[in-house]
Design a protein around this motif. Structure first.
Motif, PDB file in Angstrom:
ATOM      1  N   ALA A   1      -3.291  13.523  -0.727  1.00  0.00           N
ATOM      2  CA  ALA A   1      -4.243  13.985   0.282  1.00  0.00           C
ATOM      3  C   ALA A   1      -5.426  13.032   0.413  1.00  0.00           C
ATOM      4  O   ALA A   1      -6.003  12.898   1.496  1.00  0.00           O
ATOM      5  N   ARG A   2      -5.794  12.343  -0.654  1.00  0.00           N
ATOM      6  CA  ARG A   2      -6.914  11.394  -0.594  1.00  0.00           C
ATOM      7  C   ARG A   2      -6.582  10.171   0.245  1.00  0.00           C
ATOM      8  O   ARG A   2      -7.466   9.431   0.653  1.00  0.00           O
ATOM      9  N   SER A   3      -5.309   9.944   0.507  1.00  0.00           N
ATOM     10  CA  SER A   3      -4.885   8.794   1.293  1.00  0.00           C
ATOM     11  C   SER A   3      -5.064   9.004   2.782  1.00  0.00           C
ATOM     12  O   SER A   3      -4.946   8.058   3.553  1.00  0.00           O
ATOM     13  N   LEU A   4      -5.308  10.233   3.200  1.00  0.00           N
ATOM     14  CA  LEU A   4      -5.351  10.576   4.614  1.00  0.00           C
ATOM     15  C   LEU A   4      -6.746  11.037   5.028  1.00  0.00           C
ATOM     16  O   LEU A   4      -7.375  11.835   4.345  1.00  0.00           O
ATOM     17  N   SER A   5      -7.192  10.516   6.158  1.00  0.00           N
ATOM     18  CA  SER A   5      -8.452  10.957   6.737  1.00  0.00           C
ATOM     19  C   SER A   5      -8.224  11.156   8.232  1.00  0.00           C
ATOM     20  O   SER A   5      -7.758  10.252   8.917  1.00  0.00           O
TER      21      SER A   5
ATOM     22  N   ASP B   1      -9.543 -17.257   0.799  1.00  0.00           N
ATOM     23  CA  ASP B   1      -8.943 -15.938   0.613  1.00  0.00           C
ATOM     24  C   ASP B   1      -7.551 -16.080   0.015  1.00  0.00           C
ATOM     25  O   ASP B   1      -6.829 -17.035   0.291  1.00  0.00           O
ATOM     26  N   ASP B   2      -7.178 -15.121  -0.800  1.00  0.00           N
ATOM     27  CA  ASP B   2      -5.860 -15.106  -1.407  1.00  0.00           C
ATOM     28  C   ASP B   2      -4.837 -14.668  -0.363  1.00  0.00           C
ATOM     29  O   ASP B   2      -4.911 -13.551   0.154  1.00  0.00           O
ATOM     30  N   PRO B   3      -3.871 -15.519  -0.014  1.00  0.00           N
ATOM     31  CA  PRO B   3      -2.897 -15.141   1.013  1.00  0.00           C
ATOM     32  C   PRO B   3      -1.928 -14.054   0.545  1.00  0.00           C
ATOM     33  O   PRO B   3      -1.235 -13.458   1.354  1.00  0.00           O
ATOM     34  N   ASN B   4      -1.888 -13.781  -0.753  1.00  0.00           N
ATOM     35  CA  ASN B   4      -0.970 -12.767  -1.269  1.00  0.00           C
ATOM     36  C   ASN B   4      -1.586 -11.371  -1.290  1.00  0.00           C
ATOM     37  O   ASN B   4      -0.924 -10.424  -1.680  1.00  0.00           O
ATOM     38  N   THR B   5      -2.841 -11.247  -0.894  1.00  0.00           N
ATOM     39  CA  THR B   5      -3.496  -9.950  -0.861  1.00  0.00           C
ATOM     40  C   THR B   5      -3.020  -9.189   0.367  1.00  0.00           C
ATOM     41  O   THR B   5      -3.075  -9.695   1.478  1.00  0.00           O
ATOM     42  N   THR B   6      -2.540  -7.974   0.153  1.00  0.00           N
ATOM     43  CA  THR B   6      -2.076  -7.159   1.268  1.00  0.00           C
ATOM     44  C   THR B   6      -2.769  -5.808   1.238  1.00  0.00           C
ATOM     45  O   THR B   6      -3.180  -5.339   0.193  1.00  0.00           O
ATOM     46  N   VAL B   7      -2.889  -5.213   2.399  1.00  0.00           N
ATOM     47  CA  VAL B   7      -3.408  -3.866   2.510  1.00  0.00           C
ATOM     48  C   VAL B   7      -2.191  -2.975   2.702  1.00  0.00           C
ATOM     49  O   VAL B   7      -1.404  -3.186   3.614  1.00  0.00           O
ATOM     50  N   GLU B   8      -2.033  -2.006   1.842  1.00  0.00           N
ATOM     51  CA  GLU B   8      -0.850  -1.159   1.905  1.00  0.00           C
ATOM     52  C   GLU B   8      -1.225   0.233   2.362  1.00  0.00           C
ATOM     53  O   GLU B   8      -2.278   0.755   2.016  1.00  0.00           O
ATOM     54  N   VAL B   9      -0.350   0.823   3.173  1.00  0.00           N
ATOM     55  CA  VAL B   9      -0.505   2.206   3.592  1.00  0.00           C
ATOM     56  C   VAL B   9       0.780   2.940   3.252  1.00  0.00           C
ATOM     57  O   VAL B   9       1.844   2.339   3.113  1.00  0.00           O
ATOM     58  N   ASN B  10       0.692   4.244   3.132  1.00  0.00           N
ATOM     59  CA  ASN B  10       1.855   5.051   2.828  1.00  0.00           C
ATOM     60  C   ASN B  10       2.673   5.234   4.098  1.00  0.00           C
ATOM     61  O   ASN B  10       2.186   5.781   5.086  1.00  0.00           O
ATOM     62  N   ARG B  11       3.914   4.792   4.078  1.00  0.00           N
ATOM     63  CA  ARG B  11       4.734   4.853   5.284  1.00  0.00           C
ATOM     64  C   ARG B  11       5.096   6.274   5.665  1.00  0.00           C
ATOM     65  O   ARG B  11       5.287   6.578   6.841  1.00  0.00           O
TER      66      ARG B  11
END
Length: 176
Positions: free
Chosen positions: A135-139, A73-83
């Protein structure tokens, strides 16, 4: 005696040929045919590189069974969320007790609580899945105390309140 030596030599040659055909290394019989477990697959290398609708894109080649246990796995891959959406979700639903929150995956799970001035108890699960303030970022999944999903209107109102608060937080940070 010479017949035994010849037979043993013949069997060992057959065993070596059989084992070499089972290997998945480059240039072996099994690498170009179908059914190779660790790579290869059907089609030419050019077809695999281009990818077609019938075949999935080529995967990483694996030479031995031990390659399955390597961390590729690529260690530089991150999952980002809107703060802003994350913080707004916690602000708007502050009347609900937080049971689990993972800012890396963007999931907030709350327990049951009653809104100020409201009569029904609710439980919420919020999923912030994108770094965009959109709005698509939120569920939001909202449940009543009976375990049934809340009305679509209630869910929409909670989502609107979270997005409005997120925009307010973003505007406030912009004035710094």
């Amino acid at each position: 005696m010479s017949i035994l030596k010849t037979t043993a030599f013949g069997l060992s040659v057959i065993a070596v040929i059989g084992l070499s055909a089972c290997g998945g290394s480059r240039g072996s019989v099994g690498s170009a045919g179908s059914g190779n477990v660790f790579g290869g697959g059907s089609g030419s290398k050019q077809q695999q590189a281009q990818g077609t609708r019938d075949t999935p894109p080529p995967e990483e080649k694996r030479e031995t069974i031990w390659d399955l246990f390597k961390n590729v796995d690529d260690p530089n891959t991150t999952v980002e969320v809107n703060r802003y959406i994350w913080n707004a979700s916690l602000d708007v639903l502050s009347f609900l007790p937080v049971q689990a929150a993972d800012p890396f995956s963007g999931i907030i799970v709350t327990g049951y609580g009653r809104p100020p001035g409201g009569g029904a108890a609710y439980k919420a699960t919020i999923y912030v899945r994108d770094p965009a303030l959109d709005a698509r970022s939120l569920s939001v999944a909202l449940y009543t105390s009976g375990g049934r999903p809340a009305s679509a209107e209630a869910v929409r109102k909670v989502e609107d309140a979270i997005l409005t608060r997120a925009r307010q937080l973003r505007i406030r940070d912009g004035k710094l």
